[in-house]
Design an enzyme around this catalytic site. Structure first.
Site, PDB file in Angstrom:
ATOM      1  N   ASP A 174      -7.791  -2.593  14.234  1.00  0.00           N
ATOM      2  CA  ASP A 174      -9.168  -2.919  13.838  1.00  0.00           C
ATOM      3  C   ASP A 174      -9.225  -4.141  12.916  1.00  0.00           C
ATOM      4  O   ASP A 174     -10.268  -4.429  12.332  1.00  0.00           O
ATOM      5  CB  ASP A 174      -9.821  -1.708  13.161  1.00  0.00           C
ATOM      6  CG  ASP A 174      -9.101  -1.280  11.877  1.00  0.00           C
ATOM      7  OD1 ASP A 174      -8.089  -1.907  11.505  1.00  0.00           O
ATOM      8  OD2 ASP A 174      -9.554  -0.304  11.249  1.00  0.00           O
ATOM      9  N   ASP A 178       0.812  -1.218   0.000  1.00  0.00           N
ATOM     10  CA  ASP A 178       0.000   0.000   0.000  1.00  0.00           C
ATOM     11  C   ASP A 178       0.848   1.271   0.000  1.00  0.00           C
ATOM     12  O   ASP A 178       2.070   1.209   0.170  1.00  0.00           O
ATOM     13  CB  ASP A 178      -0.969  -0.004   1.198  1.00  0.00           C
ATOM     14  CG  ASP A 178      -0.299  -0.399   2.513  1.00  0.00           C
ATOM     15  OD1 ASP A 178       0.944  -0.414   2.574  1.00  0.00           O
ATOM     16  OD2 ASP A 178      -1.018  -0.694   3.472  1.00  0.00           O
ATOM     17  N   GLU A 209      -9.706  -1.786   5.253  1.00  0.00           N
ATOM     18  CA  GLU A 209     -10.394  -1.502   6.514  1.00  0.00           C
ATOM     19  C   GLU A 209     -11.634  -2.382   6.657  1.00  0.00           C
ATOM     20  O   GLU A 209     -12.082  -3.004   5.688  1.00  0.00           O
ATOM     21  CB  GLU A 209     -10.805  -0.019   6.527  1.00  0.00           C
ATOM     22  CG  GLU A 209      -9.632   0.959   6.492  1.00  0.00           C
ATOM     23  CD  GLU A 209      -8.927   1.091   7.843  1.00  0.00           C
ATOM     24  OE1 GLU A 209      -8.916   0.121   8.627  1.00  0.00           O
ATOM     25  OE2 GLU A 209      -8.366   2.174   8.113  1.00  0.00           O
ATOM     26  N   HIS A 266      -7.396  -4.585  10.134  1.00  0.00           N
ATOM     27  CA  HIS A 266      -7.121  -4.377   8.710  1.00  0.00           C
ATOM     28  C   HIS A 266      -5.804  -5.031   8.287  1.00  0.00           C
ATOM     29  O   HIS A 266      -4.884  -5.178   9.091  1.00  0.00           O
ATOM     30  CB  HIS A 266      -7.180  -2.891   8.322  1.00  0.00           C
ATOM     31  CG  HIS A 266      -6.063  -2.030   8.762  1.00  0.00           C
ATOM     32  ND1 HIS A 266      -6.234  -0.915   9.552  1.00  0.00           N
ATOM     33  CD2 HIS A 266      -4.726  -2.072   8.503  1.00  0.00           C
ATOM     34  CE1 HIS A 266      -5.070  -0.329   9.745  1.00  0.00           C
ATOM     35  NE2 HIS A 266      -4.141  -1.008   9.126  1.00  0.00           N
TER      36      HIS A 266
END
Ligand code: GLP
Length: 262
Positions: free
Chosen positions: A136, A67, A143, A138
């Site tokens: 979270d 990313d 996400e 990810h």
């Protein structure tokens, strides 16, 4: 899934590095999927050590990073380009022409994402994909609610990820880009082996939900339950919420010798 719990992040990272090193010795032109964040740093330091001290050769390797932040150029100190060069590529003999990182400054982001996918396919797909995990759940920047079949595309960071990553931007959430380009979950799942690294108590809930919870788009890393070769390298703190931890330790301690690749 294989859950490997080590006393600390150093030993877990060394164990993960052994998997990468073994792959490179068997397949010198391997395709590596790489991650950023603080978690893989010790793995990268160990790969650099293996290169320097044991001659581990990266000259024929191809790399694809997960990313990049939209709007940050390669010279920005918090860009993932900058991170990868300063923490890994500058210290190895990787051919720069074989290094791929999404372009955060692409004028046509959709076209750049499609081209990135094409390059991964042309290279033969990732032999191994290194991953960290967000608090979270990810992976990459996929996400919660990301399609489990998604491919490389633009995503918007959640407020939690913006807050988590503000520490790299002088603690100022306003400086954290809200958009990123990330490999999709489908892209990650196409790798032939996945190495997940998770260290510290802040990752314990996400690790437990990913390994022992239901597969759900709300917990993106849980999709790894569908991956045929997913290896989780954890320190003690990241493993504290796993209800079957004693079983994972027993499995690892009693692996048949022929199966020991770490
Ligand atoms: C970022 C990256 C992820 C990484 C996560 C965790 O959001 N895009 O690839 O896994 O942060 O970061 P850290 O390893 O610093 O906890």
């Amino acid at each position: 899934m294989e859950i490997i719990i080590q006393p600390d992040a150093e030993s877990a990272s060394r164990a993960a590095a052994r998997v990468v090193a073994r792959l490179l010795r068997e397949k010198p032109d391997a395709v590596l999927g790489l991650a950023t964040g603080s978690t893989p740093l010790r793995l990268y330091q160990e790969l650099i050590r293996l290169h320097r001290e044991e001659g581990l050769d990266f000259s024929r390797v191809t790399t694809f990073n997960l990313d990049e932040y939209v709007g940050l150029g390669p010279d920005h100190p918090q860009s993932y380009h900058h991170f990868m060069w300063s923490n890994l590529f500058d210290h190895l003999n990787v051919n720069p022409a074989q290094i791929h990182i999404p372009d955060g400054l692409a004028a046509d982001i959709q076209a750049a994402c499609a081209a990135y996918e094409d390059k991964i396919v042309a290279a033969g797909g990732m032999d191994v994909q290194v991953l960290g995990i967000g608090s979270d759940g990810h992976i990459g920047f996929n996400e919660p609610t990301s399609s489990l079949a998604s491919r490389t595309r633009i995503k918007t960071l959640t407020p939690q990820t913006v807050a988590d990553n503000a520490r790299f931007f002088e603690g100022d959430e306003a400086k954290v880009p809200h958009h990123c380009i990330t490999m999709g979950i489908g892209t990650i799942m196409a790798a032939r082996c996945v190495i997940m690294l998770a260290f510290g108590s802040g990752k314990a809930d996400a690790v437990a939900a990913s390994v022992e919870g239901p597969v759900a788009a709300m917990m993106p890393a849980s999709v790894l339950q569908h991956h045929p070769v997913a290896k989780f390298f954890l320190d003690e703190a990241a493993a504290t919420k796993l209800t079957h931890a004693p079983y994972y330790r027993w499995v690892y301690d009693h692996k048949p010798g022929w199966q020991h690749d770490v």
